[in-house]
Each structure stands twice: as structure tokens, then as C-alpha cells.
Design a protein around this motif. Sequence first.
Motif, short mmCIF file in Angstrom:
data_model
loop_
_atom_site.label_atom_id
_atom_site.label_comp_id
_atom_site.label_asym_id
_atom_site.label_seq_id
_atom_site.Cartn_x
_atom_site.Cartn_y
_atom_site.Cartn_z
N HIS A 160 2.16 5.69 3.63
CA HIS A 160 1.17 5.46 2.82
C HIS A 160 1.60 5.52 1.27
O HIS A 160 2.61 6.19 1.06
CB HIS A 160 -0.21 6.32 3.12
CG HIS A 160 -0.08 7.72 2.92
ND1 HIS A 160 -0.81 8.76 3.85
CD2 HIS A 160 0.74 8.40 1.99
CE1 HIS A 160 -0.45 9.58 3.20
NE2 HIS A 160 0.50 9.75 2.54
N CYS A 181 -0.01 2.44 6.10
CA CYS A 181 -1.23 3.24 6.38
C CYS A 181 -2.04 3.28 5.10
O CYS A 181 -1.84 2.06 4.31
CB CYS A 181 -0.52 4.66 6.68
SG CYS A 181 -1.93 5.58 7.41
N CYS A 182 -2.54 4.24 4.87
CA CYS A 182 -3.28 4.32 3.48
C CYS A 182 -2.84 3.77 2.22
O CYS A 182 -1.85 4.06 2.11
CB CYS A 182 -3.86 5.79 3.31
SG CYS A 182 -4.47 6.58 4.54
N HIS A 211 1.07 8.36 8.47
CA HIS A 211 0.26 8.57 7.42
C HIS A 211 1.11 9.67 6.45
O HIS A 211 0.73 10.82 6.51
CB HIS A 211 -1.02 9.43 7.88
CG HIS A 211 -1.90 9.86 6.99
ND1 HIS A 211 -2.74 9.12 6.09
CD2 HIS A 211 -2.59 11.03 6.66
CE1 HIS A 211 -3.44 9.91 5.36
NE2 HIS A 211 -3.33 10.90 5.53
ZN LIG Z 1 -2.59 7.08 5.69
#
Ligand SMILES: [Zn+2]
Length: 127
Positions: free
Chosen positions: A70, A107-108, A44
Amino acid sequence: MPVWVGFSTRVDPDGSVKLLDGIPLAEGVDAVAEEDIDLISIMHTDVKAIEKSFKIVVEHWSGHLGTYAHSGRWEDPEWIYGPMSEATYACEAAKWLDLGAQVIGGCCGTGPEHIRALGDMLQQRPR
Ligand SMILES: [Zn+2]
């Protein structure tokens, strides 16, 4: 059971790498370095902070490395997806492999297409 420790990091304007609560990453790694852990992951965390974060981790610890980076940023109430293309993510991931990463995910702001591009990059990478 394998134990993985994940740190979310950022690079401050002065170039220092911190955990999201402001503690230097080096202190975080030192805090777990003597524990029986199998992998440290930078997770993250913005793609642009991974390389600097890895360099600090390997200065303070000698086990397996991983990351799921991310792209984009949080703006309440939702994630604003970054402009990171799948090809760019795979290109960045190749650098993380060169720095010793053995586990890479997303991740994001990443999705199945980013992971597919990672797989394609790994298939084409010389062994
Ligand atoms: Zn993330």
C-alpha cells in the motif's frame, strides 16, 4: 483449495521487520512454515517494507511469494493516499519480481491505474 497466508509488516527504526502487533516477522513465518500453505503474501504493507519483508520470508520458508503493498497511511477516519505514482509502484514491483514474487496486486492507496502500470511493466519485461 490453495491456502495463502498474509502478513502485514512494518520496518521499525532499528531496521527490524515486525508484524503490526510487534511480533518479529520471522516468528510469524516460523509459526506457519510447517503448515500446508501455498503462498505467503506480504499484504497491507508499505511499499518501502516489502523488500526487507521478502528477504526474511525466504530465509524462513521456501514456497510461493506474493504481495499487495500500500501507499499512504491511515488517519482516522480515512486513508490518506500516498504520493506513490503508478510508474513508481511498477518500478518497485519489478524489484519484488526479482526477489521471487509470483503474485502482485495493490492494497490501500493503489487503484486500477497502478494495476494497469503493473500489467504494462510485465508486458515489457524480458522473459
Ligand atoms: Zn492496505
